[in-house]
Enzyme design. Structure first.
Site, mmCIF file in Angstrom:
data_model
loop_
_atom_site.group_PDB
_atom_site.id
_atom_site.type_symbol
_atom_site.label_atom_id
_atom_site.label_comp_id
_atom_site.label_asym_id
_atom_site.label_seq_id
_atom_site.Cartn_x
_atom_site.Cartn_y
_atom_site.Cartn_z
ATOM 1 N N LYS A 35 -7.217 4.361 -9.157
ATOM 2 C CA LYS A 35 -6.794 4.350 -10.546
ATOM 3 C C LYS A 35 -8.009 4.240 -11.462
ATOM 4 O O LYS A 35 -8.110 4.928 -12.472
ATOM 5 C CB LYS A 35 -5.866 3.163 -10.758
ATOM 6 C CG LYS A 35 -5.303 3.106 -12.153
ATOM 7 C CD LYS A 35 -4.716 1.739 -12.442
ATOM 8 C CE LYS A 35 -4.496 1.550 -13.919
ATOM 9 N NZ LYS A 35 -4.480 0.150 -14.288
ATOM 10 N N HIS A 84 -1.914 4.968 -1.695
ATOM 11 C CA HIS A 84 -0.946 3.948 -1.275
ATOM 12 C C HIS A 84 0.090 4.570 -0.337
ATOM 13 O O HIS A 84 0.468 3.983 0.676
ATOM 14 C CB HIS A 84 -0.213 3.350 -2.480
ATOM 15 C CG HIS A 84 -1.118 2.720 -3.492
ATOM 16 N ND1 HIS A 84 -1.163 3.148 -4.806
ATOM 17 C CD2 HIS A 84 -2.008 1.708 -3.389
ATOM 18 C CE1 HIS A 84 -2.046 2.408 -5.461
ATOM 19 N NE2 HIS A 84 -2.584 1.531 -4.624
ATOM 20 N N CYS A 110 -20.140 -6.117 -7.729
ATOM 21 C CA CYS A 110 -19.241 -5.894 -6.591
ATOM 22 C C CYS A 110 -19.514 -4.505 -6.042
ATOM 23 O O CYS A 110 -19.417 -3.516 -6.773
ATOM 24 C CB CYS A 110 -17.788 -5.995 -7.041
ATOM 25 S SG CYS A 110 -16.658 -5.401 -5.769
ATOM 26 N N LYS A 125 -13.457 8.131 -3.686
ATOM 27 C CA LYS A 125 -12.216 7.448 -3.341
ATOM 28 C C LYS A 125 -11.172 7.675 -4.433
ATOM 29 O O LYS A 125 -11.467 7.532 -5.622
ATOM 30 C CB LYS A 125 -12.457 5.942 -3.192
ATOM 31 C CG LYS A 125 -11.179 5.190 -2.802
ATOM 32 C CD LYS A 125 -11.325 3.679 -2.857
ATOM 33 C CE LYS A 125 -9.983 3.023 -2.555
ATOM 34 N NZ LYS A 125 -9.897 1.628 -2.915
ATOM 35 N N CYS A 168 -11.276 -7.603 -6.453
ATOM 36 C CA CYS A 168 -11.015 -7.774 -5.014
ATOM 37 C C CYS A 168 -10.284 -9.087 -4.762
ATOM 38 O O CYS A 168 -9.773 -9.299 -3.670
ATOM 39 C CB CYS A 168 -12.297 -7.860 -4.190
ATOM 40 S SG CYS A 168 -13.368 -6.441 -4.218
ATOM 41 N N HIS A 181 -0.247 5.676 -6.053
ATOM 42 C CA HIS A 181 -0.841 7.007 -5.894
ATOM 43 C C HIS A 181 -0.816 7.391 -4.424
ATOM 44 O O HIS A 181 -0.345 6.619 -3.583
ATOM 45 C CB HIS A 181 -2.238 7.081 -6.516
ATOM 46 C CG HIS A 181 -3.252 6.119 -5.963
ATOM 47 N ND1 HIS A 181 -3.710 6.185 -4.673
ATOM 48 C CD2 HIS A 181 -3.896 5.068 -6.527
ATOM 49 C CE1 HIS A 181 -4.609 5.238 -4.467
ATOM 50 N NE2 HIS A 181 -4.728 4.529 -5.575
ATOM 51 N N HIS A 183 -16.215 -2.327 -6.537
ATOM 52 C CA HIS A 183 -15.750 -1.971 -7.883
ATOM 53 C C HIS A 183 -16.874 -1.707 -8.882
ATOM 54 O O HIS A 183 -16.613 -1.243 -9.992
ATOM 55 C CB HIS A 183 -14.833 -3.083 -8.426
ATOM 56 C CG HIS A 183 -13.539 -3.186 -7.668
ATOM 57 N ND1 HIS A 183 -13.309 -4.135 -6.696
ATOM 58 C CD2 HIS A 183 -12.420 -2.435 -7.728
ATOM 59 C CE1 HIS A 183 -12.108 -3.959 -6.186
ATOM 60 N NE2 HIS A 183 -11.546 -2.945 -6.790
ATOM 61 N N CYS A 205 -15.329 -11.634 -7.142
ATOM 62 C CA CYS A 205 -14.889 -10.382 -7.797
ATOM 63 C C CYS A 205 -13.407 -10.510 -8.129
ATOM 64 O O CYS A 205 -12.582 -10.616 -7.217
ATOM 65 C CB CYS A 205 -15.104 -9.167 -6.894
ATOM 66 S SG CYS A 205 -14.317 -7.683 -7.607
HETATM 67 N N1 MSP Z 1 -2.731 -6.359 -2.278
HETATM 68 C C1 MSP Z 1 -3.778 -6.002 -1.383
HETATM 69 C C2 MSP Z 1 -3.298 -5.997 0.057
HETATM 70 C C3 MSP Z 1 -2.694 -7.282 0.527
HETATM 71 S S1 MSP Z 1 -2.081 -7.141 2.138
HETATM 72 C C4 MSP Z 1 -1.720 -8.696 2.575
HETATM 73 C C5 MSP Z 1 -4.295 -4.619 -1.741
HETATM 74 N N2 MSP Z 1 -3.498 -3.854 -2.479
HETATM 75 S S2 MSP Z 1 -3.848 -2.391 -3.018
HETATM 76 O O1 MSP Z 1 -2.676 -1.957 -3.717
HETATM 77 O O2 MSP Z 1 -5.063 -2.414 -3.750
HETATM 78 O O3 MSP Z 1 -4.128 -1.482 -1.786
HETATM 79 C C6 MSP Z 1 -3.145 -1.309 -0.807
HETATM 80 C C7 MSP Z 1 -3.654 -0.391 0.279
HETATM 81 O O4 MSP Z 1 -3.838 0.908 -0.246
HETATM 82 C C8 MSP Z 1 -4.987 -0.841 0.878
HETATM 83 O O5 MSP Z 1 -4.889 -0.814 2.288
HETATM 84 C C9 MSP Z 1 -5.952 0.211 0.424
HETATM 85 O O6 MSP Z 1 -6.923 0.479 1.409
HETATM 86 C C10 MSP Z 1 -5.024 1.408 0.291
HETATM 87 N N3 MSP Z 1 -5.607 2.408 -0.571
HETATM 88 C C11 MSP Z 1 -5.814 2.371 -1.914
HETATM 89 N N4 MSP Z 1 -6.483 3.503 -2.267
HETATM 90 C C12 MSP Z 1 -6.702 4.267 -1.170
HETATM 91 C C13 MSP Z 1 -7.194 5.555 -0.936
HETATM 92 N N5 MSP Z 1 -7.732 6.290 -1.878
HETATM 93 N N6 MSP Z 1 -7.082 6.051 0.326
HETATM 94 C C14 MSP Z 1 -6.441 5.370 1.336
HETATM 95 N N7 MSP Z 1 -5.974 4.170 1.151
HETATM 96 C C15 MSP Z 1 -6.297 3.513 -0.034
HETATM 97 O O7 MSP Z 1 -5.385 -4.276 -1.326
#
Ligand code: MSP
Length: 516
Positions: A297, A20, A143, A294, A128, A17, A146, A125
């Site tokens: 998903k 990411h 958590c 935030k 996380c 999304h 979450h 969790c």
């Molecule tokens: N797999 C771990 C990261 C491991 S790095 C060695 C992870 N993955 S994640 O897919 O959940 O998130 C990836 C990144 O996307 C994180 O930095 C997270 O902060 C970011 N985001 C996910 N949703 C977000 C928003 N709504 N806004 C901004 N960034 C956010 O965590």
């Protein structure tokens, strides 16, 4: 100089999304900027494929975890092209080369005396993938991130002696006060350290989808260690025929604030334990919010990056996210907000400035840019700008850097109004030999436009290249960014950079396109 910049590697059990995409865009801005400065950039992104959420979903669907990750990883890899991300390699933690390197590095940590076996009991969790310390546990053992019930875990584990790194970490934060930015995140990490560090699990026995612990094959490494190490392992195989480990380490990491503890505490401690230099800098972003919550998903409020790009183009989406949300803070985003910035800033401020500047050179000088000096007023307004932008980007002040440049875009628009070249053109009709005033204005405008195009390139990679091509001045070299440094050329045609009829199809950019 070798320069590695990374995004977090994404969990594969959801569809990408805009949240990411945000980390990817921020890292891409830094990568492109560094390339303009002549650095040898290695921009790394990828997927985090181990751990029980993946194993659980695979089991529910009756497929193997490997089949599941093979199905989902390409969805994240596919984000690169529409976002105009210039990443150099897409690492996957299920890659055998990564796994072998993880085993080698963590064995080194054990050989260095930082690993021991013990019983673990505590709160965990699964979303996380985090063992929570007392200060991180919400009401009723939930958590705080979450909102789900934490699990009481009891197992025999290998432990990493994190507590032994309390002092070295405090020293790191004292000696390099800006190694984590912005300061609010640095202070948060430091407070966590000062609160006292407990040892953390290095392995899990209850899970089999992970990298096996070589000295105890009943265990796999705790997924966060495996994940963090991607930043290191991929250097050895991410560029065909070359090993970048020595030339490109230490890296700059772009992360979200929810994964601060792992990157600002666990990661440098592990690197110290392995005898490896700690990262150059952590740039910690806030969250993209939708209606104040935030984007995620699980909340079902995600904006689909593919649909947004389809409607407005990659440049507009990149620009909007970085302009709307000050990097480091949380900020709300919406398709209406994107449309508003597209129209007022991209189409009007920049698009009009570029098209009218080139059109006037064509109309008044047959397309030939006058070979005269740039107006001192504009030269002064731009003085020092490339250095300011460089410093700001290095320090993670990404939105401020963009704002600095945008102020010059506005300055150039004011310059057109103040000088009114159309009046000067009329005056030339009465005194055809007196071309100096209009010559200066036209050269100043084309050079100003060229300058902002070079400076804005990291944010607007496609449209700035089109603009520079129309100016017949394609160089992106940072050292030539100031007005006056460009060639005297004949300008070409420039179709609208940001056509007004884009983004009209609300449906395409609406919510919920992510079925994830
Ligand atoms: N797999 C771990 C990261 C491991 S790095 C060695 C992870 N993955 S994640 O897919 O959940 O998130 C990836 C990144 O996307 C994180 O930095 C997270 O902060 C970011 N985001 C996910 N949703 C977000 C928003 N709504 N806004 C901004 N960034 C956010 O965590």
């Amino acid at each position: 100089m070798g320069y590695e910049v990374t995004t977090p590697i994404f969990y594969v059990n959801a569809a990408p999304h805009l949240g990411h995409a945000y980390s990817t865009i921020v890292a891409d801005v830094l990568a492109r900027h560094r390339r303009q400065r002549g650095d040898d950039v290695f921009f790394l992104t990828g997927t985090d494929e181990h751990g029980e959420p993946v194993a659980n979903v695979a089991a529910e669907r009756g497929i193997t975890p490997q089949e599941l990750v093979d199905e989902n990883a390409p969805k994240f890899a596919a984000m690169r092209e529409p976002l105009e991300s210039s990443s150099d390699y897409f690492v996957r933690t299920s890659d055998e080369r990564h796994k072998a390197a993880v085993q080698e590095l963590l064995t080194r940590v054990k050989d260095n005396g930082h690993v021991y076996e013990d019983d673990y009991e505590g709160w965990y969790c699964p979303k996380c993938a985090d063992f929570k310390t007392d200060s991180e546990i919400g009401e009723g053992n939930t958590c705080p991130i979450h909102g789900i019930d934490l699990l009481r875990e009891r197992e025999r584990n290998w432990f990493f002696r994190l507590s032994a790194f309390q002092e070295p970490l405090e020293r790191l934060f004292a000696e390099r006060p800006d190694w984590v930015v912005p300061a609010v995140r640095r202070n948060e990490a430091l407070a966590f350290i000062k609160g006292g560090l407990q040892d953390v699990s290095l392995s899990r026995a209850a899970i089999s989808w992970g990298v096996p612990v070589p000295w105890d094959p009943e265990h796999v490494f705790y997924v966060w260690w495996d994940a963090l190490l991607n930043y290191r392992t991929a250097l050895a195989f991410g560029r065909e025929g070359e090993d970048l480990t020595d030339s490109h380490w230490p890296p700059v990491h772009v992360i979200g604030k929810d994964i601060l503890k792992f990157h600002a505490i666990y990661w440098p401690a592990l690197l110290m334990a392995a005898g490896i230099e700690v990262p150059r800098r952590l740039l910690v972003g806030g969250f993209l919010l939708v209606d104040g919550a935030k984007m995620s998903k699980s909340r079902g409020n995600v904006l689909d990056p593919f649909a947004a790009v389809e409607a407005f183009g990659a440049d507009a989406v990149r620009f909007y996210l970085l302009r709307e949300v000050a990097f480091g803070s949380d900020g709300s985003v919406s398709i209406d907000g994107l449309r508003a910035r597209y129209e007022t800033e991209l189409a009007n401020d920049l698009g009009n400035l570029a098209s009218r500047s080139l059109a006037m050179v064509r109309r008044y000088r047959d397309g030939r840019i006058p070979d005269v000096a740039v107006d001192a007023e504009i030269a002064d307004a731009f003085a020092g700008l490339p250095d300011t932008v460089t410093t700001m980007l290095d320090e993670g002040r990404i939105s401020q850097a963009l704002d600095e440049i945008w102020q010059r875009v506005r300055r150039l628009n004011r310059y057109v109004e103040e000088r009114a070249p159309w009046t000067l053109a009329k005056a030339e009709k009465d005194a055809p030999d007196d071309t100096a005033a209009l010559d200066t204005v036209l050269r100043t405008l084309t050079e100003g436009v060229r300058s902002v195009a070079v400076l804005l390139h990291p944010w607007l990679p496609a449209s700035t290249v089109r603009l520079l091509e129309a100016l017949d001045a394609p160089s992106l070299v940072w050292d030539d960014a100031l007005p006056g440094g460009g060639p005297v050329t004949t300008v070409g045609d420039l179709p609208p950079l940001f056509p007004k009829d884009r983004g009209v199809d609300d449906g395409a950019a609406g919510r919920g396109a992510d079925a994830g």
